[in-house]
Every structure is written in structure tokens, then in C-alpha cells.
Motif scaffolding. Structure first.
Motif, PDB file in Angstrom:
ATOM      1  N   ARG A 226      82.574 134.988  67.200  1.00  0.00           N
ATOM      2  CA  ARG A 226      82.377 133.553  67.413  1.00  0.00           C
ATOM      3  C   ARG A 226      83.709 132.866  67.731  1.00  0.00           C
ATOM      4  O   ARG A 226      83.793 131.993  68.583  1.00  0.00           O
ATOM      5  CB  ARG A 226      81.747 132.946  66.160  1.00  0.00           C
ATOM      6  N   ALA A 227      84.768 133.293  67.045  1.00  0.00           N
ATOM      7  CA  ALA A 227      86.091 132.734  67.304  1.00  0.00           C
ATOM      8  C   ALA A 227      86.573 133.094  68.709  1.00  0.00           C
ATOM      9  O   ALA A 227      87.174 132.275  69.406  1.00  0.00           O
ATOM     10  CB  ALA A 227      87.082 133.235  66.256  1.00  0.00           C
ATOM     11  N   TYR A 228      86.287 134.333  69.138  1.00  0.00           N
ATOM     12  CA  TYR A 228      86.653 134.756  70.493  1.00  0.00           C
ATOM     13  C   TYR A 228      85.976 133.882  71.547  1.00  0.00           C
ATOM     14  O   TYR A 228      86.615 133.440  72.512  1.00  0.00           O
ATOM     15  CB  TYR A 228      86.276 136.224  70.701  1.00  0.00           C
ATOM     16  N   VAL A 229      84.678 133.636  71.369  1.00  0.00           N
ATOM     17  CA  VAL A 229      83.940 132.797  72.320  1.00  0.00           C
ATOM     18  C   VAL A 229      84.575 131.410  72.400  1.00  0.00           C
ATOM     19  O   VAL A 229      84.735 130.844  73.478  1.00  0.00           O
ATOM     20  CB  VAL A 229      82.457 132.682  71.917  1.00  0.00           C
ATOM     21  N   ASN A 230      84.971 130.872  71.259  1.00  0.00           N
ATOM     22  CA  ASN A 230      85.568 129.537  71.224  1.00  0.00           C
ATOM     23  C   ASN A 230      86.984 129.546  71.779  1.00  0.00           C
ATOM     24  O   ASN A 230      87.343 128.703  72.614  1.00  0.00           O
ATOM     25  CB  ASN A 230      85.561 129.016  69.783  1.00  0.00           C
ATOM     26  N   TYR A 231      87.806 130.500  71.339  1.00  0.00           N
ATOM     27  CA  TYR A 231      89.217 130.537  71.738  1.00  0.00           C
ATOM     28  C   TYR A 231      89.366 130.794  73.232  1.00  0.00           C
ATOM     29  O   TYR A 231      90.210 130.182  73.903  1.00  0.00           O
ATOM     30  CB  TYR A 231      89.942 131.619  70.946  1.00  0.00           C
ATOM     31  N   CYS A 232      88.549 131.698  73.739  1.00  0.00           N
ATOM     32  CA  CYS A 232      88.635 132.061  75.160  1.00  0.00           C
ATOM     33  C   CYS A 232      87.692 131.241  76.031  1.00  0.00           C
ATOM     34  O   CYS A 232      87.574 131.497  77.232  1.00  0.00           O
ATOM     35  CB  CYS A 232      88.350 133.555  75.333  1.00  0.00           C
ATOM     36  N   LYS A 233      87.000 130.277  75.408  1.00  0.00           N
ATOM     37  CA  LYS A 233      86.079 129.392  76.133  1.00  0.00           C
ATOM     38  C   LYS A 233      85.071 130.202  76.956  1.00  0.00           C
ATOM     39  O   LYS A 233      84.808 129.888  78.119  1.00  0.00           O
ATOM     40  CB  LYS A 233      86.852 128.411  77.010  1.00  0.00           C
ATOM     41  N   ARG A 234      84.485 131.230  76.313  1.00  0.00           N
ATOM     42  CA  ARG A 234      83.526 132.091  76.988  1.00  0.00           C
ATOM     43  C   ARG A 234      82.098 131.568  76.819  1.00  0.00           C
ATOM     44  O   ARG A 234      81.192 132.283  76.424  1.00  0.00           O
ATOM     45  CB  ARG A 234      83.635 133.523  76.465  1.00  0.00           C
ATOM     46  N   HIS A 235      81.914 130.300  77.109  1.00  0.00           N
ATOM     47  CA  HIS A 235      80.587 129.701  76.994  1.00  0.00           C
ATOM     48  C   HIS A 235      79.678 130.146  78.147  1.00  0.00           C
ATOM     49  O   HIS A 235      78.502 129.794  78.164  1.00  0.00           O
ATOM     50  CB  HIS A 235      80.706 128.177  76.955  1.00  0.00           C
ATOM     51  N   ASP A 236      80.254 130.908  79.091  1.00  0.00           N
ATOM     52  CA  ASP A 236      79.456 131.437  80.190  1.00  0.00           C
ATOM     53  C   ASP A 236      78.718 132.719  79.788  1.00  0.00           C
ATOM     54  O   ASP A 236      77.833 133.178  80.514  1.00  0.00           O
ATOM     55  CB  ASP A 236      80.368 131.750  81.386  1.00  0.00           C
ATOM     56  N   LEU A 237      79.084 133.286  78.646  1.00  0.00           N
ATOM     57  CA  LEU A 237      78.462 134.543  78.235  1.00  0.00           C
ATOM     58  C   LEU A 237      76.977 134.347  77.920  1.00  0.00           C
ATOM     59  O   LEU A 237      76.583 133.365  77.288  1.00  0.00           O
ATOM     60  CB  LEU A 237      79.165 135.090  76.984  1.00  0.00           C
ATOM     61  N   ASN A 238      76.191 135.290  78.372  1.00  0.00           N
ATOM     62  CA  ASN A 238      74.752 135.240  78.104  1.00  0.00           C
ATOM     63  C   ASN A 238      74.490 136.010  76.806  1.00  0.00           C
ATOM     64  O   ASN A 238      74.100 137.171  76.816  1.00  0.00           O
ATOM     65  CB  ASN A 238      73.974 135.864  79.266  1.00  0.00           C
ATOM     66  N   VAL A 239      74.753 135.329  75.690  1.00  0.00           N
ATOM     67  CA  VAL A 239      74.608 135.983  74.387  1.00  0.00           C
ATOM     68  C   VAL A 239      73.593 135.221  73.536  1.00  0.00           C
ATOM     69  O   VAL A 239      73.392 134.018  73.714  1.00  0.00           O
ATOM     70  CB  VAL A 239      75.952 136.062  73.645  1.00  0.00           C
ATOM     71  N   ASP A 240      72.968 135.929  72.643  1.00  0.00           N
ATOM     72  CA  ASP A 240      71.969 135.359  71.738  1.00  0.00           C
ATOM     73  C   ASP A 240      72.509 135.480  70.318  1.00  0.00           C
ATOM     74  O   ASP A 240      72.469 136.553  69.721  1.00  0.00           O
ATOM     75  CB  ASP A 240      70.643 136.105  71.884  1.00  0.00           C
ATOM     76  N   LEU A 241      73.030 134.363  69.792  1.00  0.00           N
ATOM     77  CA  LEU A 241      73.645 134.389  68.468  1.00  0.00           C
ATOM     78  C   LEU A 241      72.667 134.062  67.341  1.00  0.00           C
ATOM     79  O   LEU A 241      73.028 134.162  66.171  1.00  0.00           O
ATOM     80  CB  LEU A 241      74.817 133.395  68.436  1.00  0.00           C
TER      81      LEU A 241
END
Length: 207
Positions: free
Chosen positions: A86-101
Motif C-alpha cells: 500500500r505504501a509503494y502504491v502511494n509513494y510511487c503514485k501507482r494509482h494506474d495499477l489494476n489491483v483489487d485491495l
């Protein structure tokens, strides 16, 4: 045990950020028209101080958590890995990832509930005497999100420190860690779908 100043300085705003991200997961895919949103009159006096017994229990639980972090607790490892992703997604701004959290968050909550309540004995449970069962569950859920936000803040601080130690830009650093973090996500989701109770799994598969 005192929290490090770096983690503590991130903790409060990241509690709010985590709550906002949680809300986004359950929001409709399409933005609703203003005309479709029902009116809600915001009540006066939103802040209400927490019952002293429950406030003390919250502090006790966080103090216990700093000790749990030093152990080899298997349920904690899942919480830690999910917090790092979750921190990686936020830090690297990977909001484009198609992930299901959603299933991952469900298993995190289930694990945290078990870990947290395992630390409570009769004096801790006595603080809920006279309260509705749903009130007890909501309190435990709220404390669990406190812990999750703490781990998220710690993981975010670690990413920043590691990147600075390497002397790279954020973009370069994020490119080098993208593959292992996505592979970690695959494992996290597979574990969640395997370990969640059957009813919860079926709900996730329908989404």
C-alpha cells in the motif's frame, strides 16, 4: 515504548489518508451526479471525547503492538507485507495499477482483530461491559485501522529512506522496485482469497 519521530510525524495525516483510500474502494465506479446525492445535515459537535477506559485501551493496544512488531508472529507478516504494498502504491503514485485491495484489506482486518484481541485479558474486556456487541466490534475495527495506518506510515518512511540512501530519483527508484512489489501483490491477493471465510470469498468473486 516511544514511536520514532519520523513515523509519528507521518502517523496522523496517514490515518486520514488511509481512511480516504478505504472509502474510495467502496465508492461507485462512476461519479454520481450532485442531483443523485441525498441531502445530509451535518450534526453539531462532531467531536466527542472517547470514553476514558476505551481511550486507555487504545493506548495500551498500540504499546503492545510495538512489541508484536519485534516478534515472528505469522499473522503480522501478512499485515506488514500488505502495508508495504500500500505504501509503494502511494509513494510511487501507482494509482494506474489494476489491483483489487478489498480482499487484502479484509484479511488484514481479520488478522489484526485476532492479534489485537489476543493481547487483551479480563481487565481489557471489562471495559466493554454494558456495551452492545456491535459497538465492541466497531471499536476493535477502529483500533485495527489505527494499527494499519501506523504500519503504512512506517513502510512509507522506509521507502523514502531507502530511496535517499541509494541516491536516486523517486521515478528511478520506483522503476527498480515495480516488479517485485507487483509480484508481492499477486501473492497477497492469492493468500486472501485462500484464507478468507467461504462467505467472504464468494462475495469477493462476484465483484
Amino acid at each position: 515504548m516511544r514511536l520514532s519521530s519520523k513515523i509519528f510525524s507521518l502517523f496522523l495525516p496517514l490515518c486520514l489518508a488511509t481512511t480516504a483510500v478505504q472509502a474510495q474502494q467502496y465508492a461507485p465506479k462512476e461519479k454520481a451526479s450532485v442531483l443523485d446525492v441525498p441531502d445530509y445535515e451535518v450534526p453539531e459537535g462532531l467531536f466527542q471525547p472517547e470514553d476514558k477506559g476505551l481511550a486507555d485501551l487504545r493506548v495500551f493496544t498500540m504499546e503492545q503492538w510495538t512489541r508484536i512488531r519485534l516478534t515472528n508472529h505469522p499473522l503480522y507478516h501478512y499485515v506488514l507485507a500488505a502495508s508495504k504494498f500500500r505504501a509503494y502504491v502511494n509513494y510511487c503514485k501507482r494509482h494506474d495499477l489494476n489491483v483489487d485491495l478489498v480482499p487484502i484489506n479484509s484479511l488484514i482486518h481479520m488478522n489484526l482483530t485476532e492479534i489485537i484481541t489476543a493481547q487483551w485479558e479480563e481487565p481489557e474486556w471489562a471495559k466493554f461491559v454494558g456495551k452492545e456487541d456491535d459497538t465492541t466490534r466497531e471499536y476493535i475495527r477502529d483500533v485495527a485501522f489505527d494499527v494499519y495506518a501506523f504500519e503504512f506510515a512506517a513502510a512509507l518512511a522506509d521507502l523514502s529512506a531507502n530511496r535517499k540512501e541509494l541516491g536516486t530519483t523517486v521515478q528511478q527508484y520506483c522503476l527498480t522496485i515495480a516488479k517485485p512489489y507487483y509480484e508481492e501483490y499477486i501473492g497477497l491477493r492469492a493468500t486472501a482469497m485462500r484464507q478468507l471465510p467461504e462467505r467472504e470469498r464468494q462475495l469477493q468473486l462476484r465483484k
